[in-house]
Each structure stands twice: as C-alpha cells, then as structure tokens.
Write an enzyme that holds these catalytic residues in place. Structure first.
Site, PDB file in Angstrom:
ATOM      1  N   SER A  53      16.678 -36.212  58.857  1.00  0.00           N
ATOM      2  CA  SER A  53      17.556 -35.409  59.719  1.00  0.00           C
ATOM      3  C   SER A  53      18.315 -36.237  60.759  1.00  0.00           C
ATOM      4  O   SER A  53      19.227 -35.724  61.399  1.00  0.00           O
ATOM      5  CB  SER A  53      16.739 -34.340  60.447  1.00  0.00           C
ATOM      6  N   TYR A  54      17.954 -37.513  60.947  1.00  0.00           N
ATOM      7  CA  TYR A  54      18.621 -38.343  61.966  1.00  0.00           C
ATOM      8  C   TYR A  54      19.991 -38.784  61.443  1.00  0.00           C
ATOM      9  O   TYR A  54      20.071 -39.406  60.408  1.00  0.00           O
ATOM     10  CB  TYR A  54      17.808 -39.599  62.296  1.00  0.00           C
TER      11      TYR A  54
END
Length: 314
Positions: A53-54
């Site tokens: 998700s980064y």
C-alpha cells in the site's frame, strides 16, 4: 561487523534495525531512496520493510511505489540474496482485505513490483476479521509451499486472533507466524505490552515494532517553540503536550549526553532491550538521517539507564 539476530524461530538472520520503506516514493524520490538503501547496506543493514500500500495515500499514487523503487534498487546491484525483504498484504487499493484469492493476487503483484521470485517475510498488514483465520493461514501456507514466500508474520491483530492463527497452524501443520509488527515505542507502550506481547513471547515470535520513533518525536527534534518541517509533524508534536512525552525527552537527553549518542539511537536501544523485540523499524528520508538509526546496533545502555527510560515512559 554487527552480528545479525535470528528472526523468531526461523532461519532468517536480520540486522537489529529494520529500514522502513514507507518514505520511498513519498518523501524520498528514486535518487534519495537508492542513496539511503546503499548507505544502509554499507552499514551492514539487511532488513528492509515495506508494504504493497506504500504510498497510496499520496494524490496521483496507485500504491506499490515503495516496492517498485526497492525492486529497481535490487536489480541495479544484484544483491537480492544479501537482504531480507518484508512486505505486507491487505491495504493496497486494488487488493484490500485478506480473502484467500486476494492474498494470492496481492502477493503476485508484490513479486512483480519487487522484481523477485520470493518474499522473505510476508505480513498481514491489518487483520481482516471478516475472514476466518483458517482461510488466511491456509492461503499464506500455499504461498510458502509454492516457494514465493519464505516466512509469514502478522501486524495490527488482536491477541485472540493471533493465538487462534497460531493454534490453527500448529493443529494442521501449516506455515506459522514467526514475527509480529506492533505499534510500540517509549510514548506508546500499551499498544503492545500486555496480552499481545505475552502471546508473542509465548509463541517465540520476533517483535518488529513500527512507529519505533513515534513519527519522529523520539529523535528529539520536537521541542517547545520549535517548528519542524515534516509530513508527520502534527502527529509527532502532540507528544510534547503530555507529561509522559516531556519526561521521556528529559531522560533521553540525559542518557544521550552520557553516551555522546543521538537521542534517536537511545530511544531505539531501549526498544531493542524489550522482551521479544528483535529489530525496530525506522525510516530515513535522507542519508544524513541514517547514522543515528543504524548506531543502535552498537549502543549498550546500562540496566540503570534502561530502568530510567522505562520509568519515565510509564
């Protein structure tokens, strides 16, 4: 050369400071990311933490930017076998949750971005209580059996669900969590200490705490009247308003001076001394921020100093 530490009951051996990849593709561009990763590796570091998700929270980003940059760095230096890569599933905008099909698809996407055929440590980033632990563990076990994941771990999970997961793995002879990533630092102790830490300790799990420096507060740069230019300044600065935050800073100041060390190094050394903790996670946006982090490998605090910090943070 700093001695590496075993990660729980696994054969993975890691440097006592895990480099957080949340800033890669967010506040650190490709050039800065490569420079930080190079400097970390040169200091003996081998444990890189990221997530699929980064950094999806940045306008224009899709998620996976951090993995992509780490993958490019790995490809540029042919050093895959020298590093332990940890990433996570459940938070990517296209792969939310922990259903079996999602875990498989998300892992394949992470492998593509990282440009590798295996993930060393694969975390469930946020538990998904709508999915039975049996389904989650079975899906993770299939990745381990396929050789695309070496070891599995959990983050942001209740003690009850963690224990249920461990029990199911034992009962069925499936892959078992070897590590736990909790929110844990000198100004946030109840987020780990207690039932969650007890469960981890009982199962021999390695603690790999995130927010190890409380979003930068424990670097000592937040002081009354000081303005800090940081994407995380608002969250970190609030600790100044608490008595505990001020007491912790005062103790860190004293002990750092005694050792001629950076405040961040002392805060990480306290964390490294705590039960179960094998490698706190901290991120560096620039090469200049890195020495204070990796120095934790060589700083030894006295029992009295550790007790002083424990008391100040109570």
């Amino acid at each position: 050369m700093t001695s590496l530490r075993p990660l729980g009951t696994s054969s993975l051996q890691v440097f006592p400071l895990s480099l957080g990849g949340n800033v890669f593709g967010w506040t650190a561009d490709e050039k800065q990311t490569f420079a930080v990763l190079d400097a970390y590796a040169a200091a003996g570091g081998n444990f890189i933490d990221t997530a699929d998700s980064y950094s999806a929270w940045i306008p224009g980003n899709q998620g996976g930017e951090s993995e992509t940059l780490i993958g490019k760095w790995l490809a540029a230096g042919s050093r895959r076998d020298d590093v332990v890569i940890a990433t996570k599933v459940s938070g990517h905008p296209d792969f939310r949750g922990l259903s079996a099909t999602n875990i498989k698809a998300a892992a394949e996407a992470s492998l593509r971005r990282l440009g590798t055929d295996h993930i060393d440590l694969y975390y469930t980033h946020h538990d998904d209580e709508s999915v039975p632990v049996e389904e989650i563990i079975t899906a993770l076990d299939q990745l381990v059996k396929a050789g695309t994941v070496r070891e599995i771990a959990a983050s942001n999970i209740s003690p009850e669900r963690l224990q249920a997961s461990l029990d199911f793995s034992e009962r069925e002879g499936l892959a078992r969590y070897i590590a736990l990533q909790p929110n844990y630092n000198l100004v946030s102790r109840d987020t780990y200490e207690g039932a969650l830490q007890d469960t981890a300790a009982g199962a021999g799990l390695a603690g790999v705490p995130y927010y190890a420096l409380a979003s930068g507060f424990l670097t000592g740069k937040y002081r009354p009247g000081a303005t800090v230019e940081s994407a995380r300044a608002e969250g970190a600065g609030k600790h100044l308003e608490t008595e505990r935050g001020r007491k912790v800073l005062a103790a860190l100041d004293r002990i750092a001076q005694e050792h001629d060390a950076e405040i961040a190094t002392v805060a990480l050394a306290w964390l490294l001394s705590r039960p179960t903790v094998v490698a706190p996670i901290a991120s560096a946006r620039t090469v200049e921020q890195l020495p204070a982090l990796v120095a934790v490998a060589d700083l030894r605090l006295t029992e009295q100093e550790l007790a002083e910090l424990t008391e100040a943070s109570a």
